[in-house]
Design an enzyme around this catalytic site. Structure first.
Site, PDB file in Angstrom:
ATOM      1  N   LYS A 303       0.806  -1.221   0.000  1.00 26.11           N
ATOM      2  CA  LYS A 303       0.000   0.000   0.000  1.00 26.11           C
ATOM      3  C   LYS A 303       0.845   1.281   0.000  1.00 26.11           C
ATOM      4  O   LYS A 303       0.394   2.315  -0.453  1.00 26.11           O
ATOM      5  CB  LYS A 303      -0.946   0.013   1.207  1.00 26.11           C
ATOM      6  N   ASP A 339     -10.633   3.047   1.389  1.00 23.74           N
ATOM      7  CA  ASP A 339     -10.952   2.531   2.730  1.00 23.74           C
ATOM      8  C   ASP A 339     -11.769   3.538   3.531  1.00 23.74           C
ATOM      9  O   ASP A 339     -12.692   3.177   4.254  1.00 23.74           O
ATOM     10  CB  ASP A 339      -9.661   2.221   3.505  1.00 23.74           C
TER      11      ASP A 339
HETATM   12  P1  NAP Z   1      -2.493  -2.118  11.806  1.00 21.38           P
HETATM   13  O1  NAP Z   1      -2.074  -1.017  10.910  1.00 21.38           O
HETATM   14  O2  NAP Z   1      -1.550  -3.226  12.101  1.00 21.38           O
HETATM   15  O3  NAP Z   1      -2.958  -1.470  13.191  1.00 21.38           O
HETATM   16  C1  NAP Z   1      -3.414  -2.242  14.250  1.00 21.38           C
HETATM   17  C2  NAP Z   1      -3.579  -1.382  15.473  1.00 21.38           C
HETATM   18  O4  NAP Z   1      -4.097  -2.227  16.491  1.00 21.38           O
HETATM   19  C3  NAP Z   1      -2.278  -0.789  16.001  1.00 21.38           C
HETATM   20  O5  NAP Z   1      -2.526   0.453  16.544  1.00 21.38           O
HETATM   21  C4  NAP Z   1      -1.887  -1.800  17.073  1.00 21.38           C
HETATM   22  O6  NAP Z   1      -1.132  -1.248  18.107  1.00 21.38           O
HETATM   23  C5  NAP Z   1      -3.237  -2.152  17.617  1.00 21.38           C
HETATM   24  N1  NAP Z   1      -3.228  -3.431  18.306  1.00 21.38           N
HETATM   25  C6  NAP Z   1      -2.882  -4.632  17.788  1.00 21.38           C
HETATM   26  N2  NAP Z   1      -2.994  -5.592  18.724  1.00 21.38           N
HETATM   27  C7  NAP Z   1      -3.402  -4.978  19.852  1.00 21.38           C
HETATM   28  C8  NAP Z   1      -3.688  -5.418  21.161  1.00 21.38           C
HETATM   29  N3  NAP Z   1      -3.595  -6.710  21.496  1.00 21.38           N
HETATM   30  N4  NAP Z   1      -4.078  -4.510  22.084  1.00 21.38           N
HETATM   31  C9  NAP Z   1      -4.191  -3.220  21.751  1.00 21.38           C
HETATM   32  N5  NAP Z   1      -3.946  -2.722  20.518  1.00 21.38           N
HETATM   33  C10 NAP Z   1      -3.548  -3.601  19.589  1.00 21.38           C
HETATM   34  O7  NAP Z   1      -3.816  -2.835  11.259  1.00 21.38           O
HETATM   35  P2  NAP Z   1      -5.010  -2.170  10.419  1.00 21.38           P
HETATM   36  O8  NAP Z   1      -4.717  -2.245   8.970  1.00 21.38           O
HETATM   37  O9  NAP Z   1      -5.327  -0.842  11.014  1.00 21.38           O
HETATM   38  O10 NAP Z   1      -6.166  -3.212  10.692  1.00 21.38           O
HETATM   39  C11 NAP Z   1      -6.724  -3.385  11.981  1.00 21.38           C
HETATM   40  C12 NAP Z   1      -7.898  -4.338  11.898  1.00 21.38           C
HETATM   41  O11 NAP Z   1      -8.922  -3.716  11.136  1.00 21.38           O
HETATM   42  C13 NAP Z   1      -7.534  -5.602  11.133  1.00 21.38           C
HETATM   43  O12 NAP Z   1      -7.311  -6.627  12.038  1.00 21.38           O
HETATM   44  C14 NAP Z   1      -8.721  -5.896  10.267  1.00 21.38           C
HETATM   45  O13 NAP Z   1      -9.493  -6.928  10.828  1.00 21.38           O
HETATM   46  C15 NAP Z   1      -9.557  -4.657  10.305  1.00 21.38           C
HETATM   47  N6  NAP Z   1      -9.696  -4.064   8.957  1.00 21.38           N
HETATM   48  C16 NAP Z   1     -10.884  -4.245   8.333  1.00 21.38           C
HETATM   49  C17 NAP Z   1     -11.094  -3.690   7.102  1.00 21.38           C
HETATM   50  C18 NAP Z   1     -12.421  -3.882   6.424  1.00 21.38           C
HETATM   51  O14 NAP Z   1     -12.528  -3.664   5.224  1.00 21.38           O
HETATM   52  N7  NAP Z   1     -13.430  -4.242   7.158  1.00 21.38           N
HETATM   53  C19 NAP Z   1     -10.080  -2.945   6.478  1.00 21.38           C
HETATM   54  C20 NAP Z   1      -8.859  -2.774   7.151  1.00 21.38           C
HETATM   55  C21 NAP Z   1      -8.683  -3.350   8.391  1.00 21.38           C
HETATM   56  P3  NAP Z   1       0.492  -1.203  18.020  1.00 21.38           P
HETATM   57  O15 NAP Z   1       0.805  -0.105  17.043  1.00 21.38           O
HETATM   58  O16 NAP Z   1       0.879  -0.914  19.404  1.00 21.38           O
HETATM   59  O17 NAP Z   1       0.925  -2.556  17.542  1.00 21.38           O
END
Ligand code: NAP
Length: 500
Positions: A303, A339
């Site tokens: 991305k 998104d």
């Molecule tokens: P990302 O960039 O990896 O960000 C994940 C965030 O969650 C980070 O801030 C991370 O904190 C935090 N986190 C992870 N594990 C945690 C925990 N155990 N406790 C507290 N905070 C935690 O991921 P993303 O792309 O934003 O995606 C996040 C979720 O959104 C995905 O798992 C996915 O299921 C969902 N999503 C859905 C769509 C859709 O189309 N529906 C699209 C995109 C994403 P740190 O920075 O401290 O690691």
């Protein structure tokens, strides 16, 4: 002959082998009988049956008896293979569509009449390790044999290996060819080869019945990718990422293309090097494939990597700092991020967030898209994160409040989970917020879509909150992509059904 989807029968015992043949007759255009898979006891039973029945089988049959060292299932010497084909009952020889002879077998019959007329012989060669640089020489050697069809299948270790394979189809002159790249990076050849002139492509009867790595099922080739309905003029769309095998986007976009009557296909492209893929497959001035590529979804880990490759990046993608959609516009490549709009559309349909207190849980990529959308709408934002130092830049950029996740105490109108907590394969069943903190919240939105109802959403429903699951965003962002590529409104209900 029209292009065909051919199903290999890979059972080892006679009864399931014959049952699978009947099943294949109903779904495939042609059937490959992998006689090398059969046990020593089962082989004569199947041959006896074939002798009786071959004229009544409604689909062309390809017979194959491959030795283990060439990817088959049987330890047979060249002499034993020659004898097998020489002893094949004449009724079977008369009734079969094609006999697959490996190149060494073809060459061994060069001086004597073959046991099957050359007009029915496929000359085949497989390389299960790689797609070698000597591919063209290999093809030319095979094309000099008297066999009617040339078949080459090599391992595509990267998507770039599809280029020389597809190029071979252009060299076929007046002889039918079957050209395939094995492994997931080779899927492109399995779907597109027939629309570019190959005689057939292989589709497994079901998952687990594949005769080679990366082989889709016959139903996927026929109903998902519609491989035999495609032409050179078909619009090509796809998703680049690594991994991409699990992506739901092909299901959504192919269903949408079909529903609005657009001739095209959406494919998963397993891409390791985004810049090389854009050079060789995407940018009109440099690409090595003559195809009607219109656009791409871009997912992890590309991305950010695609941005320097683009001629234009739209405002939202620039603010979010990530491109999830690429559109080929004339000679140029344009980047977008859908998104944000995709996440906001279903939220807007439920609630006016202007002035509403919104708690964004997490501070990663999706939180950034959500913060942008909510800022534009005038929401009152607080980011809750486990690591405040990491989350601070996001809070600064969007001028939001920031708090530690464990300090969340309710007192908000909307909660949006942008962490993977509760996701299948990560921490299913867990929730980022305890149930007692959810009372009084109007809406809880969880971006996770597997499972569709997370523990957070279950608790929220029990607490009387309205809920929204991640599938709404998944479909919403795909709908925005579809509009950018096709100019048509996306059939969101069809896309939803395809993944729901
Ligand atoms: P990302 O960039 O990896 O960000 C994940 C965030 O969650 C980070 O801030 C991370 O904190 C935090 N986190 C992870 N594990 C945690 C925990 N155990 N406790 C507290 N905070 C935690 O991921 P993303 O792309 O934003 O995606 C996040 C979720 O959104 C995905 O798992 C996915 O299921 C969902 N999503 C859905 C769509 C859709 O189309 N529906 C699209 C995109 C994403 P740190 O920075 O401290 O690691």
């Amino acid at each position: 002959m029209n292009s065909l989807i051919c199903t290999p029968i890979t059972e080892t015992e006679a009864a399931p082998f014959l049952a699978a043949m009947t099943e294949a007759e109903a779904v495939a255009d042609a059937i490959e009988l992998r006689l090398d898979y059969l046990t020593t006891d089962a082989l004569p039973v199947v041959l006896h049956h074939l002798r009786e029945r071959i004229t009544r089988i409604g689909k062309p049959l390809v017979l194959t008896f491959r030795p283990r060292e060439q990817g088959g299932q049987r330890d047979v010497s060249l002499a034993e293979r020659q004898e097998f084909w020489r002893n094949l009952p004449p009724e079977i020889v008369a009734g079969l569509g094609f006999a697959d002879f490996e190149l060494d077998l073809v060459e061994s019959f060069a001086q004597a009449p073959p046991p099957v007329p050359w007009a029915k012989v496929i000359c085949s060669w497989h390389n299960f390790a790689e797609t070698p640089a000597t591919l063209t020489a290999q093809f030319e050697r095979m094309a000099r044999t008297p066999a009617a069809v040339v078949k080459i299948a090599t391992m595509a270790n990267s998507i770039g290996d599809c280029l020389p394979l597809l190029d071979l189809i252009e060299r076929r002159a007046d002889r039918p060819v079957i050209i395939l790249g094995m492994g997931l990076p080779g899927l492109l050849t399995r779907v597109l080869s027939v629309s570019r002139g190959a005689l057939l492509t292989f589709g497994a009867l079901r998952r687990g019945a594949e005769s080679a790595a990366g082989q889709p099922t016959v139903v996927e080739l026929r109903d998902l990718y519609r491989a035999t309905a495609l032409s050179r003029a078909s619009m090509i769309l796809g998703i680049i990422g690594n991994p991409v095998g699990h992506s739901r986007s092909p299901r959504m976009h192919n269903a949408a293309l079909h529903a609005v009557g657009k001739e095209g296909v959406y494919l998963p492209f397993e891409v390791l090097d985004a810049a090389a893929f854009i050079r060789d497959f995407v940018r009109p001035a440099t690409r090595q494939l003559d195809w009607q590529l219109r656009g791409l979804s871009v997912t992890i880990p590309h991305k950010l990597a695609v941005i320097p490759q683009l001629d234009f990046v739209d405002e939202t993608a620039r603010v979010i700092g990530a491109v999830n959609t690429l559109v080929v516009e004339g000679d140029q490549l344009h980047g977008y991020n859908t998104d944000c709009q995709g996440a906001m559309n279903p939220l807007d349909a439920l609630l006016d967030v202007r002035g509403a207190r919104v708690a964004v849980i997490g501070a990663g990529g999706s939180a950034r898209a959500i913060c942008h959308g909510l800022r534009q709408r005038g929401a009152d934002l607080t980011i809750y994160a486990r690591n405040l130092d990491k989350a601070q830049p996001l809070a600064d950029e969007f001028q939001t409040k920031l708090a530690a996740l464990e300090q969340f105490a309710g007192q908000t109108d909307v909660v949006i989970n942008c962490t993977p907590i509760g996701m299948h394969g990560h921490s299913e069943g867990q929730t980022p917020l305890s149930a007692d903190k959810l009372h009084g919240i109007k809406l809880v939105y969880d971006l996770i879509y597997t499972p569709q109802e997370t523990a957070l959403l279950r608790d929220a429903r029990a607490a009387g909150c309205q809920t929204l699951g991640g599938l709404a965003m998944l479909v919403g962002q795909a709908g925005e992509q579809f509009r950018l590529w096709t100019g048509s409104e996306a059939p969101l209900d069809v896309m939803w059904q395809a993944v729901g």
